[in-house]
Design a protein around this motif. Sequence first.
Motif, mmCIF file in Angstrom:
data_model
loop_
_atom_site.group_PDB
_atom_site.id
_atom_site.type_symbol
_atom_site.label_atom_id
_atom_site.label_comp_id
_atom_site.label_asym_id
_atom_site.label_seq_id
_atom_site.Cartn_x
_atom_site.Cartn_y
_atom_site.Cartn_z
ATOM 1 N N LYS A 1 0.835 -1.202 0.000
ATOM 2 C CA LYS A 1 0.000 0.000 0.000
ATOM 3 C C LYS A 1 0.873 1.256 0.000
ATOM 4 O O LYS A 1 0.645 2.186 -0.780
ATOM 5 C CB LYS A 1 -0.926 -0.014 1.215
ATOM 6 N N PHE A 2 1.902 1.273 0.850
ATOM 7 C CA PHE A 2 2.762 2.447 0.937
ATOM 8 C C PHE A 2 3.621 2.623 -0.310
ATOM 9 O O PHE A 2 3.864 3.752 -0.748
ATOM 10 C CB PHE A 2 3.630 2.388 2.200
ATOM 11 N N ILE A 3 4.069 1.522 -0.914
ATOM 12 C CA ILE A 3 4.846 1.624 -2.153
ATOM 13 C C ILE A 3 3.968 2.180 -3.267
ATOM 14 O O ILE A 3 4.383 3.071 -4.015
ATOM 15 C CB ILE A 3 5.456 0.259 -2.544
ATOM 16 N N ASN B 1 5.819 7.920 2.672
ATOM 17 C CA ASN B 1 5.320 6.589 2.307
ATOM 18 C C ASN B 1 6.443 5.583 2.099
ATOM 19 O O ASN B 1 6.315 4.422 2.500
ATOM 20 C CB ASN B 1 4.405 6.678 1.087
ATOM 21 N N ILE B 2 7.554 6.016 1.524
ATOM 22 C CA ILE B 2 8.689 5.101 1.368
ATOM 23 C C ILE B 2 9.259 4.754 2.740
ATOM 24 O O ILE B 2 9.609 3.601 3.002
ATOM 25 C CB ILE B 2 9.763 5.683 0.423
ATOM 26 N N GLN B 3 9.332 5.738 3.626
ATOM 27 C CA GLN B 3 9.831 5.454 4.978
ATOM 28 C C GLN B 3 8.916 4.467 5.710
ATOM 29 O O GLN B 3 9.396 3.613 6.458
ATOM 30 C CB GLN B 3 9.993 6.745 5.779
ATOM 31 N N LYS B 4 7.616 4.571 5.492
ATOM 32 C CA LYS B 4 6.684 3.611 6.102
ATOM 33 C C LYS B 4 6.916 2.213 5.536
ATOM 34 O O LYS B 4 6.890 1.223 6.274
ATOM 35 C CB LYS B 4 5.235 4.051 5.879
ATOM 36 N N GLN C 1 17.357 -1.460 0.871
ATOM 37 C CA GLN C 1 18.337 -0.602 0.192
ATOM 38 C C GLN C 1 17.751 0.012 -1.081
ATOM 39 O O GLN C 1 17.977 1.185 -1.386
ATOM 40 C CB GLN C 1 19.616 -1.387 -0.147
ATOM 41 N N ARG C 2 17.004 -0.776 -1.817
ATOM 42 C CA ARG C 2 16.399 -0.265 -3.063
ATOM 43 C C ARG C 2 15.358 0.816 -2.763
ATOM 44 O O ARG C 2 15.225 1.783 -3.515
ATOM 45 C CB ARG C 2 15.780 -1.403 -3.868
ATOM 46 N N LEU C 3 14.619 0.657 -1.656
ATOM 47 C CA LEU C 3 13.665 1.702 -1.269
ATOM 48 C C LEU C 3 14.407 2.997 -0.936
ATOM 49 O O LEU C 3 13.944 4.086 -1.292
ATOM 50 C CB LEU C 3 12.808 1.246 -0.095
ATOM 51 N N MET C 4 15.551 2.875 -0.265
ATOM 52 C CA MET C 4 16.344 4.072 0.029
ATOM 53 C C MET C 4 16.772 4.748 -1.271
ATOM 54 O O MET C 4 16.671 5.968 -1.411
ATOM 55 C CB MET C 4 17.599 3.712 0.851
ATOM 56 N N GLU C 5 17.240 3.952 -2.217
ATOM 57 C CA GLU C 5 17.679 4.481 -3.505
ATOM 58 C C GLU C 5 16.514 5.127 -4.267
ATOM 59 O O GLU C 5 16.656 6.215 -4.832
ATOM 60 C CB GLU C 5 18.304 3.361 -4.331
ATOM 61 N N GLN D 1 8.071 -3.420 -5.420
ATOM 62 C CA GLN D 1 6.666 -3.824 -5.362
ATOM 63 C C GLN D 1 6.509 -5.259 -5.859
ATOM 64 O O GLN D 1 5.788 -6.057 -5.261
ATOM 65 C CB GLN D 1 5.824 -2.869 -6.219
ATOM 66 N N GLY D 2 7.191 -5.606 -6.927
ATOM 67 C CA GLY D 2 7.132 -6.964 -7.460
ATOM 68 C C GLY D 2 7.673 -7.990 -6.475
ATOM 69 O O GLY D 2 7.076 -9.061 -6.285
ATOM 70 N N LEU D 3 8.784 -7.658 -5.811
ATOM 71 C CA LEU D 3 9.363 -8.577 -4.827
ATOM 72 C C LEU D 3 8.437 -8.761 -3.633
ATOM 73 O O LEU D 3 8.205 -9.890 -3.183
ATOM 74 C CB LEU D 3 10.730 -8.056 -4.360
ATOM 75 N N VAL D 4 7.893 -7.661 -3.127
ATOM 76 C CA VAL D 4 6.989 -7.748 -1.970
ATOM 77 C C VAL D 4 5.734 -8.530 -2.357
ATOM 78 O O VAL D 4 5.237 -9.339 -1.570
ATOM 79 C CB VAL D 4 6.628 -6.345 -1.420
ATOM 80 N N THR D 5 5.248 -8.325 -3.563
ATOM 81 C CA THR D 5 4.068 -9.057 -4.035
ATOM 82 C C THR D 5 4.354 -10.561 -4.071
ATOM 83 O O THR D 5 3.507 -11.363 -3.654
ATOM 84 C CB THR D 5 3.632 -8.556 -5.430
#
Length: 133
Positions: free
Chosen positions: A33-35, A53-56, A87-91, A105-109
């Motif tokens: 949801k946050f991504i 949202n990325i931090q969440k 790390q990718r979210l930070m980037e 998003q694909g990995l989390v899915t």
Amino acid sequence: MTLQKPYQAYQNNAVNTASGGELTLMLYNGCLKFIKQAMKDVQEKNYENKNTNIQKAQAIIQELIVTLDQNADISKQIMPLYNYMYQRLMEANMKNDLDILEEVQGLVTEFRDTWKQVILLNRKKQYTQGGHV
């Protein structure tokens, strides 16, 4: 406002009565949801909300890391993936990069969908072992 209270009570009850597996599923869904919201924020150039949202999403990944059972063999394969996503979210946050957000998003899915199957298999196993079949 009064409509929110019953919904909030329902949500709180759902979290408080959920099994560990269901809580993990909720974490994956929250992260997604946050991504998704962060992706929308990037498109709308709303960088403050994107950052939030990325931090969440990162906080959820951190929670998944902290709660990972280090004694399970699979943890040795999952931990690097969680670290990679973090790390990718930070980037993505630094670069406002939609492609990276889509990748995570694909990995989390994939994790979420696999986890759903684990829950379903465990329920089926419990049901059949409980003598209900």
